[in-house]
Design a protein around this motif. Structure first.
Motif, PDB file in Angstrom:
ATOM      1  N   ARG A   1      -6.806   8.657   3.990  1.00  0.00           N
ATOM      2  CA  ARG A   1      -7.996   8.155   3.544  1.00  0.00           C
ATOM      3  C   ARG A   1      -8.222   7.248   2.336  1.00  0.00           C
ATOM      4  O   ARG A   1      -9.197   6.624   1.924  1.00  0.00           O
ATOM      5  CB  ARG A   1      -9.232   9.234   3.524  1.00  0.00           C
ATOM      6  CG  ARG A   1      -9.452  10.016   4.855  1.00  0.00           C
ATOM      7  CD  ARG A   1     -10.563  11.014   4.586  1.00  0.00           C
ATOM      8  NE  ARG A   1     -11.099  11.569   5.782  1.00  0.00           N
ATOM      9  CZ  ARG A   1     -11.646  12.934   5.952  1.00  0.00           C
ATOM     10  NH1 ARG A   1     -11.848  13.265   4.994  1.00  0.00           N
ATOM     11  NH2 ARG A   1     -12.179  12.965   7.173  1.00  0.00           N
ATOM     12  N   VAL A   2      -7.155   7.155   1.675  1.00  0.00           N
ATOM     13  CA  VAL A   2      -7.138   6.297   0.486  1.00  0.00           C
ATOM     14  C   VAL A   2      -7.260   4.940   1.116  1.00  0.00           C
ATOM     15  O   VAL A   2      -6.724   4.231   1.729  1.00  0.00           O
ATOM     16  CB  VAL A   2      -5.541   6.425  -0.092  1.00  0.00           C
ATOM     17  CG1 VAL A   2      -5.619   5.239  -1.307  1.00  0.00           C
ATOM     18  CG2 VAL A   2      -5.397   7.687  -0.917  1.00  0.00           C
ATOM     19  N   GLU A   3      -8.339   4.116   0.344  1.00  0.00           N
ATOM     20  CA  GLU A   3      -8.852   2.839   0.722  1.00  0.00           C
ATOM     21  C   GLU A   3      -8.231   2.014  -0.539  1.00  0.00           C
ATOM     22  O   GLU A   3      -8.298   2.200  -1.591  1.00  0.00           O
ATOM     23  CB  GLU A   3     -10.094   2.598   0.930  1.00  0.00           C
ATOM     24  CG  GLU A   3     -10.682   3.426   2.032  1.00  0.00           C
ATOM     25  CD  GLU A   3     -11.902   3.325   2.228  1.00  0.00           C
ATOM     26  OE1 GLU A   3     -12.715   2.516   1.572  1.00  0.00           O
ATOM     27  OE2 GLU A   3     -12.809   3.804   3.281  1.00  0.00           O
ATOM     28  N   ASP A   4      -7.810   0.593  -0.171  1.00  0.00           N
ATOM     29  CA  ASP A   4      -7.576  -0.402  -1.072  1.00  0.00           C
ATOM     30  C   ASP A   4      -8.633  -0.666  -1.667  1.00  0.00           C
ATOM     31  O   ASP A   4      -9.914  -0.996  -1.199  1.00  0.00           O
ATOM     32  CB  ASP A   4      -6.698  -1.691  -0.336  1.00  0.00           C
ATOM     33  CG  ASP A   4      -5.482  -1.313   0.297  1.00  0.00           C
ATOM     34  OD1 ASP A   4      -5.093  -1.893   1.294  1.00  0.00           O
ATOM     35  OD2 ASP A   4      -4.761  -0.383  -0.379  1.00  0.00           O
ATOM     36  N   SER A   5      -8.474  -1.090  -3.140  1.00  0.00           N
ATOM     37  CA  SER A   5      -9.633  -1.404  -3.800  1.00  0.00           C
ATOM     38  C   SER A   5      -9.621  -2.899  -3.658  1.00  0.00           C
ATOM     39  O   SER A   5     -10.950  -3.591  -3.741  1.00  0.00           O
ATOM     40  CB  SER A   5      -9.221  -1.250  -5.520  1.00  0.00           C
ATOM     41  OG  SER A   5      -8.052  -1.922  -5.636  1.00  0.00           O
TER      42      SER A   5
ATOM     43  N   ALA B   1      -6.387  13.596   2.625  1.00  0.00           N
ATOM     44  CA  ALA B   1      -6.943  12.745   1.407  1.00  0.00           C
ATOM     45  C   ALA B   1      -5.922  11.587   1.263  1.00  0.00           C
ATOM     46  O   ALA B   1      -6.704  10.548   0.869  1.00  0.00           O
ATOM     47  CB  ALA B   1      -6.918  13.707   0.385  1.00  0.00           C
ATOM     48  N   ALA B   2      -4.663  11.796   1.448  1.00  0.00           N
ATOM     49  CA  ALA B   2      -3.869  10.530   1.295  1.00  0.00           C
ATOM     50  C   ALA B   2      -4.147   9.367   2.540  1.00  0.00           C
ATOM     51  O   ALA B   2      -4.087   8.127   2.163  1.00  0.00           O
ATOM     52  CB  ALA B   2      -2.493  11.074   1.585  1.00  0.00           C
TER      53      ALA B   2
ATOM     54  N   MET C   1       1.522   4.484  -2.855  1.00  0.00           N
ATOM     55  CA  MET C   1       1.263   5.907  -2.676  1.00  0.00           C
ATOM     56  C   MET C   1       2.625   6.829  -2.728  1.00  0.00           C
ATOM     57  O   MET C   1       2.643   7.880  -2.490  1.00  0.00           O
ATOM     58  CB  MET C   1       0.748   6.075  -1.047  1.00  0.00           C
ATOM     59  CG  MET C   1      -0.656   5.332  -1.185  1.00  0.00           C
ATOM     60  SD  MET C   1      -1.144   5.161   0.668  1.00  0.00           S
ATOM     61  CE  MET C   1      -1.308   7.063   0.712  1.00  0.00           C
TER      62      MET C   1
ATOM     63  N   LYS D   1       0.717  -1.126  -0.040  1.00  0.00           N
ATOM     64  CA  LYS D   1      -0.069  -0.050   0.144  1.00  0.00           C
ATOM     65  C   LYS D   1       0.991   1.367   0.138  1.00  0.00           C
ATOM     66  O   LYS D   1       0.484   2.222  -0.874  1.00  0.00           O
ATOM     67  CB  LYS D   1      -0.869  -0.025   1.056  1.00  0.00           C
ATOM     68  CG  LYS D   1      -1.989   1.120   1.213  1.00  0.00           C
ATOM     69  CD  LYS D   1      -2.776   1.304   2.339  1.00  0.00           C
ATOM     70  CE  LYS D   1      -3.659   2.356   2.388  1.00  0.00           C
ATOM     71  NZ  LYS D   1      -4.813   2.288   3.628  1.00  0.00           N
TER      72      LYS D   1
END
Length: 219
Positions: free
Chosen positions: A115-119, A112-113, A41, A37
């Motif tokens: 809160r990025v969630e894995d697909s 914002a970074a 990023m 992850k």
């Protein structure tokens, strides 16, 4: 002369040791998740962990607190904080009580970074699918108990768990599905909804924490 004693079914190592081995295997998979992850990023795992730690902590944290929560040295934390600041993800502010102290907080870009969630679910989430609902709930309760033991021993900071929160009232309701009460949202909830890291958490004092835990255990 050294004689190696082999482990056999009749002479196993302690169960504590074997559980630790099992947890180490799970931790290895979770570290791999973090690496993947973070790499996606453009970060390293420590930098990603700092973003996750600061999520929901609008007032920020000091460098010492960040290092303690992540279990890293202050120089390591400082290096990662400086890298995130250069990326525009963090900002440093003077402390309110001590202007010489540095408080680190997320910027809008950092929020914002974070809160990025894995697909796709990670390896740990995939492993959890091997457990049914009751087993998942039992594992959650076991983890809460282990984390509390570490924090009460002073080995890790107090975590933002329900059982350490001043808003938590265990087994306040007769409903077996939702026996607990959260005074922050004024609503009942069940064992499966117990939080390990709640952003609305407000730490209870040690005496209240001990009394809450006694009631929780008795229930």
């Amino acid at each position: 002369m050294y004689i190696e004693i082999m482990e056999t079914p009749k002479n196993p190592v302690s169960i504590d040791y074997r559980i630790r081995e099992g947890l180490a295997r799970i931790a290895m998979a979770m570290r791999l998740d973090d690496w993947n992850k973070a790499k996606g990023m453009g970060l390293n795992p420590t930098q990603l962990a700092i973003l996750s730690l600061l999520l929901g902590r609008e007032a920020g944290l000091g460098v010492k607190d960040i290092a303690a929560h992540l279990g890293v040295s202050q120089p390591t934390a400082t290096d990662s904080i400086n890298a995130l600041e250069r990326k525009g993800y963090l900002e440093k502010q003077p402390g309110q009580s001590d202007r010489r102290a540095v408080i680190v907080a997320l910027t809008a870009e950092g929020l914002a970074a974070a809160r990025v969630e894995d697909s796709e679910p990670g390896l740990a989430e995939q492993a959890l699918k091997a457990l049914d609902g009751g087993e998942q709930e039992a594992l959650l309760l076991t983890l809460v108990k282990m984390i509390r033991q570490l924090q009460e021993a002073g080995e890790i900071p107090v975590q933002r768990m329900c059982v350490t929160c001043r808003y938590f009232a265990p087994f306040m309701h007769a409903d077996a599905a939702r026996p607990h009460h959260c005074h922050f949202v004024n609503a009942p909830f069940g064992q499966r909804e117990l939080r390990v890291d709640c952003r609305d958490h407000q730490q209870a004092d040690p005496t209240s924490r001990a009394a809450t835990w006694e009631t929780f255990q008795a229930g």
